[in-house]
Design a protein around this motif. Structure first.
Motif, PDB file in Angstrom:
ATOM      1  N   UNK A  84       0.807  -1.024   0.001  1.00 39.05           N
ATOM      2  CA  UNK A  84       0.032   0.015   0.008  1.00 39.05           C
ATOM      3  C   UNK A  84       0.894   1.229   0.009  1.00 39.05           C
ATOM      4  N   UNK A  85       0.492   2.143  -1.017  1.00 38.48           N
ATOM      5  CA  UNK A  85       1.320   3.396  -0.772  1.00 38.48           C
ATOM      6  C   UNK A  85       0.221   4.550  -0.424  1.00 38.48           C
ATOM      7  N   UNK A  86       0.638   5.437   0.424  1.00 41.62           N
ATOM      8  CA  UNK A  86      -0.140   6.489   0.883  1.00 41.62           C
ATOM      9  C   UNK A  86       0.483   7.523   0.537  1.00 41.62           C
ATOM     10  N   UNK A  87      -0.363   8.508  -0.316  1.00 38.54           N
ATOM     11  CA  UNK A  87       0.427   9.703  -1.049  1.00 38.54           C
ATOM     12  C   UNK A  87      -0.073  10.880  -0.179  1.00 38.54           C
ATOM     13  N   UNK A  88       0.576  11.340   0.688  1.00 40.13           N
ATOM     14  CA  UNK A  88       0.422  12.895   1.153  1.00 40.13           C
ATOM     15  C   UNK A  88       1.286  13.920   0.704  1.00 40.13           C
ATOM     16  N   UNK A  89       1.537  13.837  -0.515  1.00 41.21           N
ATOM     17  CA  UNK A  89       2.482  14.932  -1.095  1.00 41.21           C
ATOM     18  C   UNK A  89       1.872  16.202  -1.125  1.00 41.21           C
ATOM     19  N   UNK A  90       0.654  16.351  -1.447  1.00 44.33           N
ATOM     20  CA  UNK A  90      -0.188  17.715  -1.650  1.00 44.33           C
ATOM     21  C   UNK A  90      -1.082  17.771  -0.406  1.00 44.33           C
ATOM     22  N   UNK A  91      -0.852  17.260   1.006  1.00 44.63           N
ATOM     23  CA  UNK A  91      -2.015  17.495   1.775  1.00 44.63           C
ATOM     24  C   UNK A  91      -1.362  18.419   2.703  1.00 44.63           C
ATOM     25  N   UNK A  92      -2.304  19.557   2.870  1.00 46.03           N
ATOM     26  CA  UNK A  92      -1.955  20.509   3.574  1.00 46.03           C
ATOM     27  C   UNK A  92      -2.301  20.605   5.274  1.00 46.03           C
ATOM     28  N   UNK A  93      -2.965  19.317   5.570  1.00 40.08           N
ATOM     29  CA  UNK A  93      -3.266  19.073   6.827  1.00 40.08           C
ATOM     30  C   UNK A  93      -4.749  19.196   7.008  1.00 40.08           C
ATOM     31  N   UNK A  94      -5.106  19.432   8.234  1.00 41.92           N
ATOM     32  CA  UNK A  94      -6.615  19.471   8.812  1.00 41.92           C
ATOM     33  C   UNK A  94      -6.711  18.907  10.267  1.00 41.92           C
ATOM     34  N   UNK A  95      -7.586  17.960  10.419  1.00 44.39           N
ATOM     35  CA  UNK A  95      -8.013  17.345  11.872  1.00 44.39           C
ATOM     36  C   UNK A  95      -7.049  16.082  11.977  1.00 44.39           C
ATOM     37  N   UNK A  96      -6.107  16.121  12.921  1.00 46.85           N
ATOM     38  CA  UNK A  96      -5.333  15.127  13.248  1.00 46.85           C
ATOM     39  C   UNK A  96      -6.023  13.797  13.717  1.00 46.85           C
ATOM     40  N   UNK A  97      -7.342  13.885  14.138  1.00 49.39           N
ATOM     41  CA  UNK A  97      -7.914  12.697  14.388  1.00 49.39           C
ATOM     42  C   UNK A  97      -8.162  11.824  13.378  1.00 49.39           C
ATOM     43  N   UNK A  98      -8.090  12.259  12.123  1.00 47.55           N
ATOM     44  CA  UNK A  98      -8.269  11.561  10.797  1.00 47.55           C
ATOM     45  C   UNK A  98      -6.995  10.725  10.727  1.00 47.55           C
TER      46      UNK A  98
END
Length: 472
Positions: A294-308
């Motif tokens: 599984x590859x998880x791609x957060x390269x363009x993720x600016x954040x939000x709710x840490x509980x997620x």
């Protein structure tokens, strides 16, 4: 805590004698003065506010940040900050457009050096003025080079390096734009400039024509062209086609490599309940199809709710984990007014160990825990909650990190409150907490460092190659 005393004194001065906040401090920033002169004509179109209203907005801005931020002078000295503020006040005309006011005030906020504390560009004003603009779409790279993606009528070929516009070099333009974006690291601020380039260019350098110098891809020769402003720089083949833009889902997954690899596109940390439903479905598919990577791609993720992030990490963590080791919160009456529900009584709150947050237990096999290999793609744009997610992923040994150092630091300010200036309506965000990611301290502040360092554009291919090479 010396910094706390400084901010508290500013609070008392603001409450008891507002003039004290405005007190003149000589030796104003020549840079602040320079940007104010000769620019009012460039933004003749747009809503205006009076000088008196602008002055009130400056005072409101400084007071609000000083009341909310845990340490607004950690990076920028107090004297330098107020000298810059005085330079703004002295340069205000009898009236000023909202965009011109942003041009003056945004660098003041950026001086604080906190990526979460920022003044946002007034895009409503930018779109409303309706004037033609530089007919180029470009990408700003980390070394301050500017590459042309496309131009109106194809005058400047895609892939060309833009060298100058109306005599200003690309490096000069990027350096000026950097003054308007907040952030802890140069690479993160460059990424912000890339995102706001068209708007910042129009604000700073709008003209009736643009004499550009560029170097075509694969050539050493410098070419010149004069471009007329256009409504929008679109590829020539699609200039007449306006397709509605569908916003992508916050998270989705797809299969690659003949169905042997799953790639999760993780774009935003929002809606913990929805993430739980999504993760249940995705991991059920991976188990059913026997997908081991599984590859998880957060390269363009600016954040939000840490509980997620916790919701997803429970499926892949090999042991109990947590994202944060310590946190410090400052609460004043202003914090409570802006934060509404969920903000405690005024005071300082320090949390460490279990008080900061308890260890989170991973799911059991019966609960759907994934026992395959996990690869995480990160970049300089990985920020805030996406960065703390990445830190926990690496710190607790959940898999291999591929890409670039994250834009969010392991020790940083965060948990922002939104504030709109009363007269200009400009939107600002202000941090009211400081976070230490688990295992991090002040001695070595940096983002999540990749196990395999490659440019972000190459991260997915690199991960796929690593997967292929590591198969038995």
């Amino acid at each position: 805590m010396r910094s706390t005393i400084i901010v508290s004194l500013l609070f008392l001065a603001s409450m008891c004698a507002p003039v004290a906040v405005q007190a003149s401090r000589l030796g104003q920033s020549g840079e602040a003065v320079a940007i104010a002169k000769g620019h009012s004509a460039a933004n003749a179109m747009g809503r205006k506010i009076s000088r008196k209203q602008a002055l009130r907005d400056i005072d409101s801005l400084i007071f609000t940040i000083s009341e909310v931020h845990p340490n607004m002078f950690a990076v920028c000295g107090q004297a330098d900050f107020f000298a810059a503020a005085d330079g703004i006040r002295q340069q205000l005309a009898d009236s000023v457009t909202v965009t011109d006011f942003y041009r003056l005030a945004a660098p003041l906020v950026a001086m604080i050096g906190d990526g979460h504390t920022t003044m946002w560009f007034p895009y409503d004003e930018y779109r409303a003025n309706g004037r033609p603009r530089l007919p180029l779409a470009v990408t700003v790279h980390q070394d301050s080079t500017i590459m042309v993606d496309h131009s109106a009528e194809g005058t400047v070929p895609a892939g060309s390096e833009l060298l100058s516009v109306n005599g200003r070099s690309s490096r000069e333009m990027v350096a000026e734009m950097m003054r308007y974006v907040s952030g802890e690291r140069y690479f993160y601020r460059t990424d912000r400039v890339n995102g706001d380039f068209s708007a910042l260019f129009d604000m700073l350098y709008h003209a009736d024509s643009y004499a550009v110098e560029y170097r075509p891809e694969g050539s050493t020769a410098v070419q010149k062209a004069t471009l007329a402003p256009a409504e929008q720089a679109r590829p020539k083949s699609t200039a007449a086609k306006k397709q509605p833009r569908k916003r992508p889902a916050n998270y989705s997954f797809r299969l690659m490599d003949d169905g042997r690899v799953a790639v999760m596109d993780f774009r935003s940390f929002s809606d913990p309940k929805r993430m739980g439903e999504f993760a249940d479905s995705m991991f059920a598919t991976l188990r059913r199809e026997g997908i081991r990577d599984l590859i998880i791609d957060v390269r363009n993720n600016g954040g939000g709710n840490s509980a997620v992030g916790d919701t997803l990490l429970r499926y892949i963590a090999p042991k109990p984990f947590k994202q944060f080791g310590k946190s410090l919160a400052r609460v004043t009456p202003t914090t409570r007014r802006l934060g509404n529900r969920g903000v405690p009584a005024p005071g300082w709150y320090y949390y460490a160990g279990a008080a900061a947050s308890p260890m989170v237990e991973p799911r059991t096999t019966a609960e759907g825990h994934y026992d395959g290999r996990v690869w995480l793609l990160v970049s300089h744009h990985t920020f805030s909650s996406a960065s703390s997610f990445s830190w926990a992923f690496k710190y607790f040994g959940m898999g291999t990190v591929v890409g670039e150092e994250t834009g969010g630091m392991n020790v940083s300010y965060g948990d922002v409150l939104r504030y709109r200036l009363p007269n200009s309506g400009l939107s600002c965000s202000v941090s009211w907490k400081r976070f230490w990611q688990y295992g991090a301290d002040e001695s070595e502040i940096h983002g999540t460092l990749p196990d395999v360092a490659v440019p972000q554009a190459e991260a997915l291919d690199a991960a796929l190659q690593l997967i292929e090479k590591s198969r038995p």
